[in-house]
Design a protein around this motif. Sequence first.
Motif, PDB file in Angstrom:
ATOM      1  N   TYR A  31     -11.574   6.432 -35.352  1.00  0.00           N
ATOM      2  CA  TYR A  31     -11.489   5.863 -34.615  1.00  0.00           C
ATOM      3  C   TYR A  31     -11.609   3.948 -34.986  1.00  0.00           C
ATOM      4  N   THR A  32     -10.415   3.505 -35.667  1.00  0.00           N
ATOM      5  CA  THR A  32     -11.002   1.866 -36.192  1.00  0.00           C
ATOM      6  C   THR A  32      -9.947   0.561 -36.189  1.00  0.00           C
ATOM      7  N   GLU A  33      -8.519   1.386 -35.309  1.00  0.00           N
ATOM      8  CA  GLU A  33      -7.726   0.488 -34.714  1.00  0.00           C
ATOM      9  C   GLU A  33      -7.841   0.558 -32.652  1.00  0.00           C
ATOM     10  N   PRO A  34      -7.959  -0.487 -32.229  1.00  0.00           N
ATOM     11  CA  PRO A  34      -7.398  -0.634 -30.783  1.00  0.00           C
ATOM     12  C   PRO A  34      -6.010  -0.221 -30.658  1.00  0.00           C
ATOM     13  N   GLU A  35      -4.943   0.432 -31.216  1.00  0.00           N
ATOM     14  CA  GLU A  35      -4.147   1.146 -30.278  1.00  0.00           C
ATOM     15  C   GLU A  35      -4.580   3.043 -31.257  1.00  0.00           C
ATOM     16  N   GLN A  36      -4.980   2.767 -32.167  1.00  0.00           N
ATOM     17  CA  GLN A  36      -5.897   4.550 -32.216  1.00  0.00           C
ATOM     18  C   GLN A  36      -6.747   4.671 -30.696  1.00  0.00           C
ATOM     19  N   ILE A  37      -7.750   3.898 -30.445  1.00  0.00           N
ATOM     20  CA  ILE A  37      -8.388   4.092 -28.992  1.00  0.00           C
ATOM     21  C   ILE A  37      -7.680   3.938 -27.655  1.00  0.00           C
ATOM     22  N   ILE A  38      -6.451   3.306 -27.985  1.00  0.00           N
ATOM     23  CA  ILE A  38      -5.768   2.707 -26.269  1.00  0.00           C
ATOM     24  C   ILE A  38      -4.763   4.473 -26.102  1.00  0.00           C
TER      25      ILE A  38
ATOM     26  N   MET B  73     -10.353   9.499 -15.485  1.00  0.00           N
ATOM     27  CA  MET B  73     -11.210   9.948 -17.113  1.00  0.00           C
ATOM     28  C   MET B  73     -11.997   8.705 -17.290  1.00  0.00           C
ATOM     29  N   ASP B  74     -13.460   9.260 -16.975  1.00  0.00           N
ATOM     30  CA  ASP B  74     -14.601   7.897 -17.745  1.00  0.00           C
ATOM     31  C   ASP B  74     -15.242   8.176 -18.976  1.00  0.00           C
ATOM     32  N   ILE B  75     -15.204   6.625 -19.316  1.00  0.00           N
ATOM     33  CA  ILE B  75     -15.608   6.291 -20.427  1.00  0.00           C
ATOM     34  C   ILE B  75     -16.204   6.037 -21.293  1.00  0.00           C
ATOM     35  N   GLY B  76     -17.447   6.216 -21.739  1.00  0.00           N
ATOM     36  CA  GLY B  76     -18.806   6.481 -22.182  1.00  0.00           C
ATOM     37  C   GLY B  76     -19.014   5.717 -23.847  1.00  0.00           C
ATOM     38  N   ILE B  77     -19.875   5.433 -24.048  1.00  0.00           N
ATOM     39  CA  ILE B  77     -20.205   5.012 -25.032  1.00  0.00           C
ATOM     40  C   ILE B  77     -21.450   5.258 -25.909  1.00  0.00           C
ATOM     41  N   GLY B  78     -21.351   5.601 -27.715  1.00  0.00           N
ATOM     42  CA  GLY B  78     -22.630   6.094 -28.328  1.00  0.00           C
ATOM     43  C   GLY B  78     -23.512   5.332 -28.386  1.00  0.00           C
ATOM     44  N   LEU B  79     -24.786   5.589 -28.714  1.00  0.00           N
ATOM     45  CA  LEU B  79     -25.702   4.642 -29.433  1.00  0.00           C
ATOM     46  C   LEU B  79     -24.697   4.953 -30.800  1.00  0.00           C
ATOM     47  N   PRO B  80     -25.402   4.083 -31.931  1.00  0.00           N
ATOM     48  CA  PRO B  80     -25.470   4.386 -33.538  1.00  0.00           C
ATOM     49  C   PRO B  80     -26.292   4.731 -34.214  1.00  0.00           C
ATOM     50  N   GLY B  81     -27.235   6.092 -33.494  1.00  0.00           N
ATOM     51  CA  GLY B  81     -27.910   6.037 -33.951  1.00  0.00           C
ATOM     52  C   GLY B  81     -27.988   6.888 -35.299  1.00  0.00           C
ATOM     53  N   HIS B  82     -26.682   7.109 -35.647  1.00  0.00           N
ATOM     54  CA  HIS B  82     -27.091   8.268 -37.104  1.00  0.00           C
ATOM     55  C   HIS B  82     -26.390   7.131 -38.444  1.00  0.00           C
ATOM     56  N   ALA B  83     -26.066   6.136 -37.925  1.00  0.00           N
ATOM     57  CA  ALA B  83     -25.702   5.481 -38.354  1.00  0.00           C
ATOM     58  C   ALA B  83     -27.570   4.003 -38.956  1.00  0.00           C
ATOM     59  N   ARG B  84     -26.997   3.280 -40.035  1.00  0.00           N
ATOM     60  CA  ARG B  84     -27.742   2.885 -40.721  1.00  0.00           C
ATOM     61  C   ARG B  84     -28.370   1.672 -39.929  1.00  0.00           C
ATOM     62  N   TRP B  85     -29.214   1.948 -38.693  1.00  0.00           N
ATOM     63  CA  TRP B  85     -30.221   1.155 -38.236  1.00  0.00           C
ATOM     64  C   TRP B  85     -31.617   0.540 -38.649  1.00  0.00           C
TER      65      TRP B  85
ATOM     66  N   ARG C  99     -20.993  -3.847 -19.970  1.00  0.00           N
ATOM     67  CA  ARG C  99     -19.326  -4.450 -19.912  1.00  0.00           C
ATOM     68  C   ARG C  99     -18.717  -3.230 -18.774  1.00  0.00           C
ATOM     69  N   GLY C 100     -19.264  -1.927 -18.378  1.00  0.00           N
ATOM     70  CA  GLY C 100     -18.891  -1.354 -16.928  1.00  0.00           C
ATOM     71  C   GLY C 100     -18.318   0.309 -17.950  1.00  0.00           C
ATOM     72  N   PHE C 101     -19.374   0.649 -18.938  1.00  0.00           N
ATOM     73  CA  PHE C 101     -19.093   1.796 -19.882  1.00  0.00           C
ATOM     74  C   PHE C 101     -19.610   2.693 -19.051  1.00  0.00           C
ATOM     75  N   SER C 102     -19.346   3.981 -18.427  1.00  0.00           N
ATOM     76  CA  SER C 102     -19.885   5.262 -17.764  1.00  0.00           C
ATOM     77  C   SER C 102     -21.023   6.042 -18.028  1.00  0.00           C
TER      78      SER C 102
ATOM     79  N   ALA D 186     -15.321  -2.712 -25.232  1.00  0.00           N
ATOM     80  CA  ALA D 186     -15.063  -3.089 -23.619  1.00  0.00           C
ATOM     81  C   ALA D 186     -13.670  -3.600 -23.492  1.00  0.00           C
ATOM     82  N   GLU D 187     -13.200  -4.474 -24.717  1.00  0.00           N
ATOM     83  CA  GLU D 187     -12.082  -5.254 -24.631  1.00  0.00           C
ATOM     84  C   GLU D 187     -11.270  -4.952 -24.626  1.00  0.00           C
ATOM     85  N   VAL D 188     -11.054  -3.773 -25.939  1.00  0.00           N
ATOM     86  CA  VAL D 188      -9.552  -3.172 -26.195  1.00  0.00           C
ATOM     87  C   VAL D 188      -9.645  -2.436 -24.606  1.00  0.00           C
ATOM     88  N   ILE D 189     -10.614  -1.831 -24.275  1.00  0.00           N
ATOM     89  CA  ILE D 189     -10.099  -0.801 -22.818  1.00  0.00           C
ATOM     90  C   ILE D 189     -10.026  -1.144 -21.795  1.00  0.00           C
TER      91      ILE D 189
END
Length: 285
Positions: free
Chosen positions: A243-250, A1-13, A29-32, A280-283
């Motif tokens: 998800y806010t904890e490494p264990e949850q993400i894994i 399974m590929d792992i991607g990442i999403g920009l925090p565009g809906h947050a307060r940037w 970091r190698g996200f898909s 990236a470090e978590v996964i």
Amino acid sequence: MDIGIGLPGHARWSEGTTLMEWARRAEARGFSTLSVSDRLAWSTPEPLITLAAAAGATSRIRLLTSVLLAPLRANHALFAKAVTTLDQLAGPGRLQLGLAPGAREDDFLLSEVDYGTRGKQFDQLLDRLAAITASDGPVGPQPATPGGPALLFGGNSKATLRRIASHGTGWIAGDATVQDLQDFAPQIRQAWKTAGRAGSPRLVASVMYALGPDAEAAISDAIGSYYAFAGDEYAQYGISIAYTEPEQIIAAIAAFDQIGCDELIFMGNDPDPAQVDLLAEVIGL
């Protein structure tokens, strides 16, 4: 399974350069995939423009709208031109469009686009996009990807199934749970088979995340305000499944992978680009 990442565009940037630093770090970091969400009645950046900038800041990572509110693009030929231009800027096979009809009426009121007929308008846009990307007509440029970028559709309606089977490469589920995929995936596969499509539909899920000592506060601030339109109960539900904890993400990666999800995208909620490295470090990337 590929792992991607999403920009925090809906947050307060507050600075677009922050989002481009996310893009550069995500590729390094190698996200898909790098994804960006869409809303009109919010500070969310316009997806196609944002991905055009990301295309220039990167060279390999896939680029995804997750999801673009397609009926708001009322000029279908102009939309097709924007898509084919972005596909050219990104290069063959990098751009993917996640599309949905949209559920918030205020986005349509601000656009002066009729909310009640958005499904019909969506279908007309898809037909026009397909016609333009498949021919060497007056609307150009032609896409770098033969036939145009891959299309993923959001939603869980019969119309979603029809669009996946007729125009799409698969389904994209936002704020998804494992149960969401288990419930809808069989219907997608059946619609795909009934339409005589070869291979299998692609299943993509996105989930919310933040990491570090301020993760819970970032989640509450970003998601709580973003989903306030649907009421406190819905907003609190969105916060609770983030998800806010490494264990949850894994655990999430293992669970989604086990049920046949093709790609899992973690959507950022804290604008700090260090969030890319923390994930990236978590996964193990």
